[in-house]
Design an enzyme around this catalytic site. Structure first.
Site, PDB file in Angstrom:
ATOM      1  N   ARG A  68       0.868  -1.176   0.000  1.00  0.00           N
ATOM      2  CA  ARG A  68       0.000   0.000   0.000  1.00  0.00           C
ATOM      3  C   ARG A  68       0.907   1.228   0.000  1.00  0.00           C
ATOM      4  NH1 ARG A  68       2.356   1.910   3.699  1.00  0.00           N
ATOM      5  NH2 ARG A  68       0.766   3.509   3.842  1.00  0.00           N
ATOM      6  N   GLY A  69       0.267   2.406  -0.083  1.00  0.00           N
ATOM      7  CA  GLY A  69       1.067   3.617  -0.284  1.00  0.00           C
ATOM      8  C   GLY A  69       1.161   3.854  -1.782  1.00  0.00           C
ATOM      9  N   ALA A  70       0.875   5.091  -2.201  1.00  0.00           N
ATOM     10  CA  ALA A  70       0.706   5.369  -3.626  1.00  0.00           C
ATOM     11  C   ALA A  70       1.893   4.927  -4.499  1.00  0.00           C
ATOM     12  CB  ALA A  70       0.406   6.855  -3.808  1.00  0.00           C
ATOM     13  N   ARG A 105      -7.470  -0.614  -6.759  1.00  0.00           N
ATOM     14  CA  ARG A 105      -7.784   0.445  -5.777  1.00  0.00           C
ATOM     15  C   ARG A 105      -8.013   1.752  -6.546  1.00  0.00           C
ATOM     16  NH1 ARG A 105      -4.206   1.061  -0.498  1.00  0.00           N
ATOM     17  NH2 ARG A 105      -6.067   2.199   0.176  1.00  0.00           N
ATOM     18  N   GLN A 216      -2.212   2.634   9.961  1.00  0.00           N
ATOM     19  CA  GLN A 216      -0.908   2.648   9.267  1.00  0.00           C
ATOM     20  C   GLN A 216       0.143   3.413  10.072  1.00  0.00           C
ATOM     21  OE1 GLN A 216      -3.844   3.240   7.815  1.00  0.00           O
ATOM     22  NE2 GLN A 216      -3.870   2.660   5.662  1.00  0.00           N
ATOM     23  N   ASP A 257      -1.891  10.699  -2.198  1.00  0.00           N
ATOM     24  CA  ASP A 257      -2.258   9.693  -3.198  1.00  0.00           C
ATOM     25  C   ASP A 257      -2.570  10.309  -4.547  1.00  0.00           C
ATOM     26  OD1 ASP A 257      -2.859   8.395  -0.475  1.00  0.00           O
ATOM     27  OD2 ASP A 257      -2.836   6.759  -1.928  1.00  0.00           O
ATOM     28  N   ASN A 267      -5.170  12.644   0.495  1.00  0.00           N
ATOM     29  CA  ASN A 267      -4.352  11.737   1.311  1.00  0.00           C
ATOM     30  C   ASN A 267      -5.272  11.020   2.296  1.00  0.00           C
ATOM     31  OD1 ASN A 267      -1.744  10.659   2.081  1.00  0.00           O
ATOM     32  ND2 ASN A 267      -1.914  11.855   3.957  1.00  0.00           N
ATOM     33  N   LYS A 268      -4.699  10.192   3.100  1.00  0.00           N
ATOM     34  CA  LYS A 268      -5.436   9.355   4.058  1.00  0.00           C
ATOM     35  C   LYS A 268      -6.453  10.175   4.850  1.00  0.00           C
ATOM     36  CE  LYS A 268      -5.207   5.837   4.355  1.00  0.00           C
ATOM     37  NZ  LYS A 268      -6.184   4.981   3.614  1.00  0.00           N
TER      38      LYS A 268
HETATM   39  O1  MRU Z   1      -4.513   3.302   2.245  1.00  0.00           O
HETATM   40  P1  MRU Z   1      -3.027   3.456   2.157  1.00  0.00           P
HETATM   41  O2  MRU Z   1      -2.288   2.876   3.302  1.00  0.00           O
HETATM   42  O3  MRU Z   1      -2.500   2.992   0.814  1.00  0.00           O
HETATM   43  O4  MRU Z   1      -2.826   5.034   2.201  1.00  0.00           O
HETATM   44  C1  MRU Z   1      -1.533   5.554   2.113  1.00  0.00           C
HETATM   45  C2  MRU Z   1      -1.486   7.024   2.259  1.00  0.00           C
HETATM   46  O5  MRU Z   1      -2.472   7.683   2.456  1.00  0.00           O
HETATM   47  C3  MRU Z   1      -0.150   7.661   2.058  1.00  0.00           C
HETATM   48  O6  MRU Z   1      -0.053   8.843   2.801  1.00  0.00           O
HETATM   49  C4  MRU Z   1       0.023   8.003   0.564  1.00  0.00           C
HETATM   50  O7  MRU Z   1      -0.245   6.906  -0.239  1.00  0.00           O
HETATM   51  C5  MRU Z   1       1.387   8.502   0.280  1.00  0.00           C
HETATM   52  S1  MRU Z   1       2.570   7.222   0.337  1.00  0.00           S
HETATM   53  C6  MRU Z   1       4.096   7.847  -0.010  1.00  0.00           C
END
Ligand code: MRU
Length: 374
Positions: A68-70, A105, A216, A257, A267-268
């Site tokens: 996970r993470g963009a 996703r 996370q 993201d 973002n999250k």
């Molecule tokens: O749902 P996730 O864990 O994939 O969400 C991740 C985030 O929101 C991060 O802040 C974002 O992807 C940036 S990662 C460098």
């Protein structure tokens, strides 16, 4: 200048480590037949690696958030295309592969970016050339991610150093979710400046939002900061505003993201509230991003970005390690209460102090973003 160069070369020498051993989040197997990943659903209690043999494995790993993470989602999708081309390299197979991965996703634009970059390279090639070309391109995307994050680390470190020089004390940084090494191939985006600053000897401390519902922050950011000896404290998601009111936060750095052409940041979930609190308290709010996270097709983030809605079970239940050493999942809501689970929110550009990219630090507006590409 000399100082920045020294920091840069030290960064190059010191990749992220687990138990002192250099470790990326995704890497090809030695026979180049598959890729391996760190299974992030098992952290922080277990460090487990998983082999992805097929495109479907890659798609599942993204969907189930083993990765996970963009940026890491984008790289995994690129390897997913490469794994698929090993078995079926026809035009129809390429199309079906891209469609399936794109549906894994919805919010992180890096997924589309990675898949479309692979498609653009492969579509004009003869089918027999596609497998090797796809593997090389996926590896290149992974290497580029590492270089991008090192550069973000350098630029962000300059900001942390400036704050330290001004205050003369430990720099307190608040972050939300995990935009660290685990969210990328190496280094991270929001955490790369923190690692660079620690490497340079700048005293700092990180406030880690737990980031309900998937935690996370509590599970991943706290773990990776701990692995690198970075001073940190886990806080509940609603504590940030209180800390800012009491002068305990010098800056906020988050990842993202998707960033629209005019600089709105997705973002999250919960990021927006941190930005509001930061504005109210005069705390600078920075967003770190690789330029592939910019979605030039969108302007108004609030109305145009598709926000992922996830299963209610993430809210109704919580898992953790019990004293008997077993992982248990328990319910925290009444059985009949309805639940909504939005994965992300949008912070309007006006609340963002600046964007930290691999090409420099810029204002969150379209003119500044476009100048990055010149
Ligand atoms: O749902 P996730 O864990 O994939 O969400 C991740 C985030 O929101 C991060 O802040 C974002 O992807 C940036 S990662 C460098």
């Amino acid at each position: 200048m000399m100082f920045a160069l020294v920091t840069f070369f030290r960064l190059c020498e010191l990749p992220m480590k687990v138990n002192g051993i250099p470790q990326r989040t995704i890497w090809p197997t030695t026979d180049n037949q598959a890729v391996e990943i760190v299974d992030q659903t098992k952290l922080p209690h277990e460090f487990v690696t998983v082999r992805l043999n097929t495109m479907r494995d890659a798609e599942r790993a993204i969907r189930d958030m083993q990765v996970r993470g963009a940026p890491l989602i984008g790289v995994t999708a690129a390897y997913g295309v490469a794994l698929s081309m090993r078995h079926h390299a026809s035009d129809a197979a390429l199309q079906a592969t891209c469609d399936m991965l794109l549906a894994a996703r919805p919010t992180a634009v890096n997924l589309r970016w990675g898949v479309e970059r692979m498609r653009a390279l492969l579509a004009p090639l003869a089918t027999e050339q596609r497998a090797d070309a796809a593997w090389r391109e996926a590896a290149l995307i992974a290497e580029e991610d590492v270089e991008i994050n090192k550069a973000i680390g350098r630029y962000g470190c300059d900001i942390i150093r400036t704050i330290h020089q001004r205050t003369g004390r430990t720099v307190n940084i608040l972050t939300h979710c995990n935009a660290g090494w685990l969210a990328t191939v190496d280094w991270g985006t929001a955490l790369a400046p923190i690692y660079a600053a620690v490497e340079e000897g700048i005293p700092l401390h990180v406030w880690v939002d737990e980031t309900r519902p998937r935690n996370q922050g509590a599970s991943l950011t706290a773990w990776e900061l701990g692995q690198h000896g970075v001073a940190h404290t886990v806080i509940v998601d609603n504590a940030g505003g209180h800390l800012m009111q009491h002068g305990k936060v010098d800056m906020v750095i988050v990842g993202c993201d998707r960033v629209t052409a005019r600089g709105d940041v997705c973002n999250k979930i919960g990021t927006y509230l941190k930005a509001l609190a930061a504005l109210d308290n005069g705390v600078p709010f920075y967003v770190a991003l690789p330029t592939p996270t910019i979605d030039w097709t969108l302007q108004d983030g609030v109305n145009e970005i598709v926000i992922e809605e996830r299963t209610a079970a993430e809210v109704t239940h919580i898992s953790g390690l019990a004293d008997d050493g077993q992982i248990y999942t328990v319910r925290v809501t009444p059985p009949d209460s309805p639940v909504a689970n939005y994965g992300f929110d949008v912070t309007p550009a006006r609340l963002v102090t600046a964007l930290i990219t691999e090409r420099g630090v810029v204002q969150a507006d379209e003119k500044s973003l476009r100048e990055l590409l010149l």
